[in-house]
Design a protein around this motif. Structure first.
Motif, PDB file in Angstrom:
ATOM      1  N   PHE A  87      19.098  35.512  52.972  1.00 45.62           N
ATOM      2  CA  PHE A  87      18.888  36.410  51.836  1.00 45.62           C
ATOM      3  C   PHE A  87      20.000  37.449  51.671  1.00 45.62           C
ATOM      4  O   PHE A  87      19.946  38.244  50.741  1.00 45.62           O
ATOM      5  CB  PHE A  87      17.540  37.121  51.984  1.00 45.62           C
ATOM      6  N   GLY A  88      20.987  37.470  52.574  1.00 46.52           N
ATOM      7  CA  GLY A  88      22.109  38.372  52.408  1.00 46.52           C
ATOM      8  C   GLY A  88      22.053  39.594  53.305  1.00 46.52           C
ATOM      9  O   GLY A  88      21.044  39.870  53.969  1.00 46.52           O
ATOM     10  N   PRO A  89      23.154  40.367  53.343  1.00 48.11           N
ATOM     11  CA  PRO A  89      23.272  41.487  54.280  1.00 48.11           C
ATOM     12  C   PRO A  89      22.279  42.614  54.038  1.00 48.11           C
ATOM     13  O   PRO A  89      21.901  43.304  54.987  1.00 48.11           O
ATOM     14  CB  PRO A  89      24.716  41.964  54.094  1.00 48.11           C
ATOM     15  N   PHE A  90      21.866  42.854  52.782  1.00 45.52           N
ATOM     16  CA  PHE A  90      20.922  43.953  52.526  1.00 45.52           C
ATOM     17  C   PHE A  90      19.599  43.697  53.252  1.00 45.52           C
ATOM     18  O   PHE A  90      19.114  44.553  53.994  1.00 45.52           O
ATOM     19  CB  PHE A  90      20.677  44.115  51.030  1.00 45.52           C
ATOM     20  N   TRP A  91      19.021  42.525  53.035  1.00 46.55           N
ATOM     21  CA  TRP A  91      17.772  42.200  53.711  1.00 46.55           C
ATOM     22  C   TRP A  91      17.991  42.069  55.213  1.00 46.55           C
ATOM     23  O   TRP A  91      17.110  42.402  56.011  1.00 46.55           O
ATOM     24  CB  TRP A  91      17.182  40.911  53.134  1.00 46.55           C
ATOM     25  N   GLY A  92      19.176  41.598  55.592  1.00 48.72           N
ATOM     26  CA  GLY A  92      19.485  41.529  57.015  1.00 48.72           C
ATOM     27  C   GLY A  92      19.484  42.895  57.660  1.00 48.72           C
ATOM     28  O   GLY A  92      18.984  43.071  58.778  1.00 48.72           O
ATOM     29  N   MET A  93      20.040  43.886  56.966  1.00 50.19           N
ATOM     30  CA  MET A  93      20.051  45.256  57.500  1.00 50.19           C
ATOM     31  C   MET A  93      18.626  45.776  57.680  1.00 50.19           C
ATOM     32  O   MET A  93      18.278  46.344  58.724  1.00 50.19           O
ATOM     33  CB  MET A  93      20.833  46.168  56.558  1.00 50.19           C
TER      34      MET A  93
END
Length: 718
Positions: A87-93
């Motif tokens: 889902f990308g770095p935002f959700w990863g963060m």
């Protein structure tokens, strides 16, 4: 690639299947097995066994989904890594910080419980130590922090031994209780009535006790350190849930067989101690208290071990400062990441309200579990080229969908304060992302199923010496993660001996090649060199491709800037996985637009054998998107020509890079000649040819006699 990326720190695979199992079991068989049986039975009676079965089933579904993701992405980071790559770095963060702090909160809760059990145990044997619970927890936190710093293998061995003793004690105790309940030892005392308060409390109790199953996903957090992850990760994930589920079902059954519901409700979290006392006397209470010590100790150790890997993975990806992921040169552990777990735990022990923080940890993990199931749904549908799991979740898409909905649904049964605190953690994580990490790009996973040479292709770059013009670096600067094999050649006349010319050359050509290599290395490229003097450059190129196992051949042109990829397609079989992977690896950092040029042959048109160019276009676009190239990068066009060289000449521009796939590896010399004469000499732009692997013919190698084969087998056995 303009500059190579710094080599990212990596951890050594030292954890066996037994250690991986002990990490999952150790976190799950924590305070839950001692606290929840009494509380759950007080609310639902013997029907609480259904609550544990329901929660365990949900956990098993998530474990199956985690096993699929972990075999496709066997890297440190677990849930954070899966979500960030899907889902990308935002959700990863959000997930990474939530996973890190969630385990920090849980570890503080476990260590406080460890101090409580130690005090109760000392009191049980007649010693009155006062109430230094916080100091005991603090000392244990410091001890475990340094154990983990001194070596993952040592921490893993400690975890394995503690969990082995713990599960052995609990299994013997509960099996004795089952034999007694069934009347095999003494009189039968089966739990009755089964649901004194009806079946409605079962779902609420499931939400309450689901925290007992938190932890199995942390096995995947250690994925980068587990030996043979394709086999051991699924076994550890599913096996740990099944082991814990059986232990919990035995605990609930025995608890309700020994004590009535009203007494269990009154005793609450201390009920299991009195159950053990009723079974085997005061020694039973001592056994349970000792087991509680082991349980909370192992839970804290496993949480510190896995939590540190989450913050380590965040740092490797650049979402938190890089200094966090430094690995200790002597011990080979992420010591700074471990400190960032140990220090907050020590501080939280002085705060109090650890039960609320523990439930907040559960909430954060439920979000992770729901998103893990969502990852399987998304990745199975999109099927990116790097997603090749060694294990697949059965019952797709139903089981992942059920796991996702159940994970998110149980959040609504949590206390409002826990939901507020969990939301605050996610909000702070989001703010930190936009302030510090916004715009960061994450590397794709590197699963073992994709040949590593396709993830870092070796490009052969032939240059005629002496160079008339310097190599135009604009061709290479858009690429990333590749190795350049610089082939310097001097094309000789047929009658000239290469050995004689090399002797007369006296190293001048080699010096020029070295200077060219230095120019490339100064730009940050990984360069190897080879020098040949030959009357047949085509054969020399073929020999070098075979010797160095090159994946692509680059014919350079003097251009200043590269603005587009031009990909001629005349057969959908051209767009193989290896071809698409190489294109992606070469272009993922450049973000160059790509144009598919669908070639329709004039001869086929005249013979009424026109291929369905729209179908070829759709399938080619799909395969390139699966390789990771953004759909907005790709455009398409079609052209009717006699051959591919005419098509490239008609549609190419000087700032294009034409990308072809080798037609037939067995006829490489003819193909290279065609590339040079019919295409490269007619166009003004550079040309990249993705090469097929040419395997040696079996008949070309002499076979061993039966006696020689036996001799070789004996040597291998020795």
């Amino acid at each position: 690639m303009s500059n190579p990326k710094e080599k990212k720190p990596s951890l050594t695979r030292t954890l066996s299947l037994r250690v991986a199992l002990s990490i999952g079991v150790g976190i799950m068989v924590g305070a839950g097995i001692f606290v929840f049986p009494g509380i759950a039975s007080g609310e639902a009676g013997p029907a609480a066994i259904l609550s544990f079965l329901l929660a365990g089933t949900i956990a098993l579904i998530v474990a199956l989904c985690t096993a699929e993701l972990a075999t496709a992405m066997p890297s440190s980071g677990g849930g954070y890594y899966f979500v960030s790559r899907t889902f990308g770095p935002f959700w990863g963060m959000l997930i990474g910080i939530g996973q890190w702090l969630g385990l920090v909160f849980a570890s503080a809760f476990y260590l406080y419980g460890f101090g409580s059990y130690l005090i109760d145990l000392l009191k049980e044997i007649g010693y009155q130590p006062g109430d230094p619970i916080i100091l005991i927890g603090l000392a244990t936190a410091i001890l475990l922090t340094f154990i983990n710093i001194f070596g993952t293998k040592s921490a893993g061995k400690l975890q394995n031994n503690v969990v082995l003793i713990l599960t052995g004690i609990l299994t013997l105790l509960f099996l004795y209780g089952v034999l007694q309940a069934l009347g095999i030892i003494g009189e039968a005392s089966l739990p009755s009535p089964f649901a004194p308060n009806g079946f409605s409390p079962v779902f609420g109790v499931s939400a309450l006790i689901f925290t007992s199953y938190l932890g199995f996903v942390q096995i995947a957090t250690m994925g980068g350190e587990i030996i043979n992850p394709q086999r051991n990760l699924p076994r550890a994930l599913v096996g740990s849930v099944l082991i814990v589920l059986i232990l919990y079902l035995l605990a609930i059954f025995v608890t309700n067989s020994v004590l009535p519901v009203d007494q269990l409700e009154e005793l609450g979290e201390t009920a299991i101690v009195e159950v053990a006392r009723s079974l085997i006397g005061d020694i039973g209470a001592l056994v349970v208290l000792f087991a509680g010590l082991l349980a909370t100790f192992s839970s804290a150790n496993a949480s510190i071990l896995s939590s540190s890997r989450t913050i380590f993975a965040l740092s490797k990806d650049g979402l938190v400062p890089k200094w966090v992921s430094v690995i200790h040169q002597r011990f080979g552990t992420p010591h700074r990441a471990i400190f960032l777990v140990g220090l907050p735990i020590a501080g939280i022990l002085f705060v109090g309200n650890l039960e609320v923080l523990a439930e907040t940890a559960s909430l954060l993990h439920l979000i992770i579990y729901g998103l893990i199931c969502a990852c399987v749904l998304k990745l199975r549908k999109e099927a990116p080229i790097w997603y090749v799991p060694g294990f697949k979740t059965p019952g797709y898409p139903a089981l992942p969908a059920v796991g996702m909905l159940a994970g998110f649904g149980l959040i609504f049964f949590m206390k409002p304060l826990s939901i507020i605190l969990g939301g605050a953690v996610l909000l702070v994580s989001a703010i930190f992302y936009f302030v510090y990490a916004r715009g960061k790009k994450l590397s794709d996973p590197s699963p073992p199923h994709i040949d590593p040479k396709l993830r870092k292709p070796r490009i052969l770059l032939p240059v005629s010496l002496p160079l008339e013009k310097s190599i135009p670096l604009a061709i290479l600067k858009g690429f990333t993660n590749l190795e350049v094999l610089l082939l310097g050649y001097k094309e000789l006349k047929e009658q000239t001996s290469p050995e004689q010319y090399e002797e007369e050359d006296d190293g001048e050509t080699q010096a020029e090649l070295n200077e060219t290599r230095k120019d490339l290395e100064d730009e940050g490229f990984d360069v190897k060199t080879e020098l040949v003097f030959t009357p047949d450059i085509t054969q020399a190129i073929d020999n070098v491709i075979l010797e160095y196992d090159c994946q692509a051949l680059l014919v350079v042109k003097p251009i200043e800037e590269l603005n587009r990829l031009l990909i001629p397609v005349y057969d959908i079989n051209q767009i193989s996985k290896s071809f698409a992977t190489v294109i992606y690896e070469l272009t993922k950092a450049s973000n160059l637009p790509a144009t598919l040029m669908i070639i329709e042959s004039k001869e086929d048109s005249e013979n009424d054998e026109v291929k369905d160019s729209s179908a070829i276009n759709r399938e080619a676009m799909k395969r390139l998107r699966q390789a990771g190239i953004d759909k907005n990068q790709i455009k398409s066009s079609s052209v009717q020509v006699s051959d591919i060289s005419e098509a490239v000449k008609e549609k190419s521009k000087p700032d294009d890079l034409v990308i072809l796939v080798e037609a037939n590896a067995k006829e490489r010399e003819n193909f290279i000649n065609k590339i040079r004469v019919e295409i490269s000499d007619k166009i003004d732009c550079p040309l990249l040819v993705v090469l097929e692997e040419r395997k040696q013919e079996e008949d070309s190698e002499p076979k061993d006699s039966p006696a020689e084969e036996v001799e070789k087998e004996d040597e291998n056995d020795n």
